[in-house]
Design a protein around this motif. Sequence first.
Motif, PDB file in Angstrom:
ATOM      1  N   HIS A 194     -17.600  24.623 -38.929  1.00 19.32           N
ATOM      2  CA  HIS A 194     -18.078  25.866 -38.301  1.00 19.32           C
ATOM      3  C   HIS A 194     -18.503  26.701 -39.451  1.00 19.32           C
ATOM      4  CE1 HIS A 194     -18.326  29.704 -35.791  1.00 19.32           C
ATOM      5  NE2 HIS A 194     -19.389  29.303 -35.751  1.00 19.32           N
ATOM      6  N   LEU A 195     -19.830  26.862 -39.843  1.00 22.83           N
ATOM      7  CA  LEU A 195     -20.276  27.649 -40.941  1.00 22.83           C
ATOM      8  C   LEU A 195     -19.806  29.141 -40.961  1.00 22.83           C
ATOM      9  CD1 LEU A 195     -21.840  25.071 -41.325  1.00 22.83           C
ATOM     10  CD2 LEU A 195     -23.952  26.574 -42.052  1.00 22.83           C
ATOM     11  N   ALA A 196     -19.886  29.679 -39.955  1.00 25.27           N
ATOM     12  CA  ALA A 196     -19.469  31.239 -40.051  1.00 25.27           C
ATOM     13  C   ALA A 196     -18.012  31.447 -40.345  1.00 25.27           C
ATOM     14  CB  ALA A 196     -19.738  31.801 -38.708  1.00 25.27           C
ATOM     15  N   SER A 197     -17.183  30.631 -39.728  1.00 21.82           N
ATOM     16  CA  SER A 197     -15.859  30.931 -40.035  1.00 21.82           C
ATOM     17  C   SER A 197     -15.210  29.726 -40.947  1.00 21.82           C
ATOM     18  CB  SER A 197     -15.126  30.640 -38.444  1.00 21.82           C
ATOM     19  OG  SER A 197     -15.205  29.368 -38.085  1.00 21.82           O
ATOM     20  N   ALA A 255     -34.992  24.591 -46.422  1.00 21.03           N
ATOM     21  CA  ALA A 255     -34.061  25.395 -45.763  1.00 21.03           C
ATOM     22  C   ALA A 255     -34.399  25.705 -44.069  1.00 21.03           C
ATOM     23  CB  ALA A 255     -33.647  26.720 -46.307  1.00 21.03           C
ATOM     24  N   ILE A 256     -33.499  25.339 -43.225  1.00 16.65           N
ATOM     25  CA  ILE A 256     -34.115  25.547 -42.147  1.00 16.65           C
ATOM     26  C   ILE A 256     -34.426  27.133 -41.713  1.00 16.65           C
ATOM     27  CG2 ILE A 256     -33.146  25.608 -39.566  1.00 16.65           C
ATOM     28  CD1 ILE A 256     -31.134  23.460 -40.419  1.00 16.65           C
ATOM     29  N   PRO A 257     -35.621  27.406 -41.208  1.00 20.00           N
ATOM     30  CA  PRO A 257     -35.938  28.765 -41.190  1.00 20.00           C
ATOM     31  C   PRO A 257     -35.007  29.641 -39.847  1.00 20.00           C
ATOM     32  CG  PRO A 257     -37.791  27.492 -40.952  1.00 20.00           C
ATOM     33  CD  PRO A 257     -36.605  26.407 -40.727  1.00 20.00           C
ATOM     34  N   ALA A 258     -34.499  30.708 -40.561  1.00 20.12           N
ATOM     35  CA  ALA A 258     -33.546  31.483 -39.463  1.00 20.12           C
ATOM     36  C   ALA A 258     -34.473  31.847 -38.061  1.00 20.12           C
ATOM     37  CB  ALA A 258     -33.387  32.805 -40.036  1.00 20.12           C
ATOM     38  N   ASP A 315     -34.861  30.441 -31.894  1.00 24.77           N
ATOM     39  CA  ASP A 315     -35.833  29.954 -30.790  1.00 24.77           C
ATOM     40  C   ASP A 315     -35.041  28.673 -30.076  1.00 24.77           C
ATOM     41  OD1 ASP A 315     -37.848  31.770 -31.577  1.00 24.77           O
ATOM     42  OD2 ASP A 315     -38.940  30.343 -32.574  1.00 24.77           O
ATOM     43  N   LEU A 316     -33.953  28.217 -30.747  1.00 29.73           N
ATOM     44  CA  LEU A 316     -33.375  27.208 -30.028  1.00 29.73           C
ATOM     45  C   LEU A 316     -32.366  27.865 -28.714  1.00 29.73           C
ATOM     46  CD1 LEU A 316     -31.943  25.037 -33.010  1.00 29.73           C
ATOM     47  CD2 LEU A 316     -34.062  24.547 -31.630  1.00 29.73           C
ATOM     48  N   PRO A 317     -32.135  26.715 -27.863  1.00 29.73           N
ATOM     49  CA  PRO A 317     -31.422  27.549 -26.528  1.00 29.73           C
ATOM     50  C   PRO A 317     -29.741  27.825 -26.839  1.00 29.73           C
ATOM     51  CG  PRO A 317     -31.719  25.234 -26.487  1.00 29.73           C
ATOM     52  CD  PRO A 317     -32.502  25.618 -27.510  1.00 29.73           C
ATOM     53  N   PRO A 318     -29.162  28.493 -26.182  1.00 31.71           N
ATOM     54  CA  PRO A 318     -27.544  28.939 -26.392  1.00 31.71           C
ATOM     55  C   PRO A 318     -26.915  27.569 -26.531  1.00 31.71           C
ATOM     56  CG  PRO A 318     -28.726  30.395 -24.449  1.00 31.71           C
ATOM     57  CD  PRO A 318     -29.808  29.319 -24.988  1.00 31.71           C
ATOM     58  N   GLY A 319     -25.902  27.613 -27.408  1.00 35.11           N
ATOM     59  CA  GLY A 319     -25.012  26.493 -27.431  1.00 35.11           C
ATOM     60  C   GLY A 319     -24.979  26.174 -28.922  1.00 35.11           C
ATOM     61  N   PRO A 320     -24.094  25.096 -29.285  1.00 33.77           N
ATOM     62  CA  PRO A 320     -24.078  24.782 -30.649  1.00 33.77           C
ATOM     63  C   PRO A 320     -25.241  23.985 -31.236  1.00 33.77           C
ATOM     64  CG  PRO A 320     -21.933  24.262 -29.156  1.00 33.77           C
ATOM     65  CD  PRO A 320     -23.107  24.600 -28.198  1.00 33.77           C
ATOM     66  N   ILE A 321     -25.407  24.350 -32.379  1.00 30.98           N
ATOM     67  CA  ILE A 321     -26.495  23.746 -33.269  1.00 30.98           C
ATOM     68  C   ILE A 321     -25.840  22.956 -34.291  1.00 30.98           C
ATOM     69  CG2 ILE A 321     -28.353  24.172 -34.720  1.00 30.98           C
ATOM     70  CD1 ILE A 321     -28.615  26.976 -33.440  1.00 30.98           C
ATOM     71  N   PRO A 355     -23.873  31.969 -35.887  1.00 29.97           N
ATOM     72  CA  PRO A 355     -22.411  31.548 -35.206  1.00 29.97           C
ATOM     73  C   PRO A 355     -22.504  30.416 -34.512  1.00 29.97           C
ATOM     74  CG  PRO A 355     -23.099  33.442 -33.962  1.00 29.97           C
ATOM     75  CD  PRO A 355     -24.235  33.257 -35.308  1.00 29.97           C
ATOM     76  N   ARG A 356     -23.759  30.021 -34.221  1.00 24.74           N
ATOM     77  CA  ARG A 356     -23.688  28.553 -33.548  1.00 24.74           C
ATOM     78  C   ARG A 356     -23.772  27.299 -34.343  1.00 24.74           C
ATOM     79  NH1 ARG A 356     -28.988  29.321 -30.461  1.00 24.74           N
ATOM     80  NH2 ARG A 356     -29.611  30.365 -32.405  1.00 24.74           N
ATOM     81  N   LEU A 357     -24.032  27.501 -35.666  1.00 24.90           N
ATOM     82  CA  LEU A 357     -24.209  26.378 -36.671  1.00 24.90           C
ATOM     83  C   LEU A 357     -22.899  25.496 -37.023  1.00 24.90           C
ATOM     84  CD1 LEU A 357     -26.738  28.021 -39.261  1.00 24.90           C
ATOM     85  CD2 LEU A 357     -27.253  26.179 -37.607  1.00 24.90           C
ATOM     86  N   TRP A 358     -22.949  24.317 -36.684  1.00 19.95           N
ATOM     87  CA  TRP A 358     -21.818  23.369 -36.937  1.00 19.95           C
ATOM     88  C   TRP A 358     -22.191  22.290 -38.189  1.00 19.95           C
ATOM     89  CZ3 TRP A 358     -16.710  23.854 -35.357  1.00 19.95           C
ATOM     90  CH2 TRP A 358     -16.514  24.714 -34.066  1.00 19.95           C
TER      91      TRP A 358
END
Length: 369
Positions: A244-247, A299-302, A307-313, A329-332
């Motif tokens: 998990h990138l954020a944590s 790089a993946i544009p922020a 624009d991606l739906p809720p849930g893990p990416i 916080p959705r990035l894994w």
Amino acid sequence: MSRRLEDLLLAIWSRRGAASTLLLPLAWLYGRLSARRLRAQARTAWKAPVPVLVVGNILVGGTGKTPVTIALCQALQARGWHPGIVSRGYGAAVGPEPRLSDTGGDAARLGDEPALIHAATGAPVAVHPKRAQAAAALLAAHPEVDVLVADDGLQHTALARDLELIVQDGRGAGNGRLLPAGPLREPPARLAQADWLITHLAADEPEPPPASGIHTGSGTDTHTPTGHAPRSVLMRLEPEGVTHLASSRDLPWADWRAEHGTAPCSAAAGIGRPERFFAMLRAAGVVLSRTLRVPDHQAIPADALRDLPPGPILITPKDAVKCVPPHDPRLWAVRAAPGFSDAGWLDEIDQSLRTAARARTSAAAGITL
């Protein structure tokens, strides 16, 4: 290069259609100039004092060199070697002097792929368009290095090599033509000159028929035949773990799957073949509601992530090294482990390199083997 242009070129290069045929005069010119450059480099090639293993391809686009390079380095480390990595440093403004990982191993300094290899292996890295110059700088800074692995160094013959390993994928040699009429940097016959041929297959790709891994064809061969066919190995990637990138929370793949169940996820990839990453996730049971394809090395544009739906990416480690905090916080980041059809091939690499090392020692001592 945009994904739309990449898709157009891949379509042209998949067959010998009218568009490809119109480009044949440019392909002929490219082949002549490339062959001349390779011969000129080889005549004055620098031979390192330690064995050199080159990992490369003749097919443009992502074939899977980075996971192969990481697997090689980790296998060599497990067998007592101290590998060093040399690479071009694509995407980084390297400058006139080689840049070493000693003063920073991030993607902005080294390029995304060298940064990923350094992070995964801990091996020292030197980047420069002239691989021999990078190799000399790395050995000067790290005298403990006893084998060099040249990432994407097949067409850089100014660095002499002991072993060549070519990575291809399910596309084989495409339409068999050189750039820009086809996807090849060198003629298809070049594959037969390698010591090892690794064919990277997606999770949903069938195994090729026996002996189909070696693609031959017409074109000017700029390399002296080795007198033997390369050893062939198949490779597939499977999810091994996620971060998990954020944590910085790290989980084995099975634990992450148990935690997130069968909830739909999104996936994004800025690699050569994003579909292969998506196919791996689907084969591992992930339900992908949306996928995002980004040009290789970008790089993946922020805003695209928003624009991606809720849930893990789910993203690749190569994309993760280019992500700048604060992280969504959705990035894994999904770590994938390679599975090889021949479990003993890395032992054979080890033995070949030890033979090369002994030959250098004997030559330095004036002993004729």
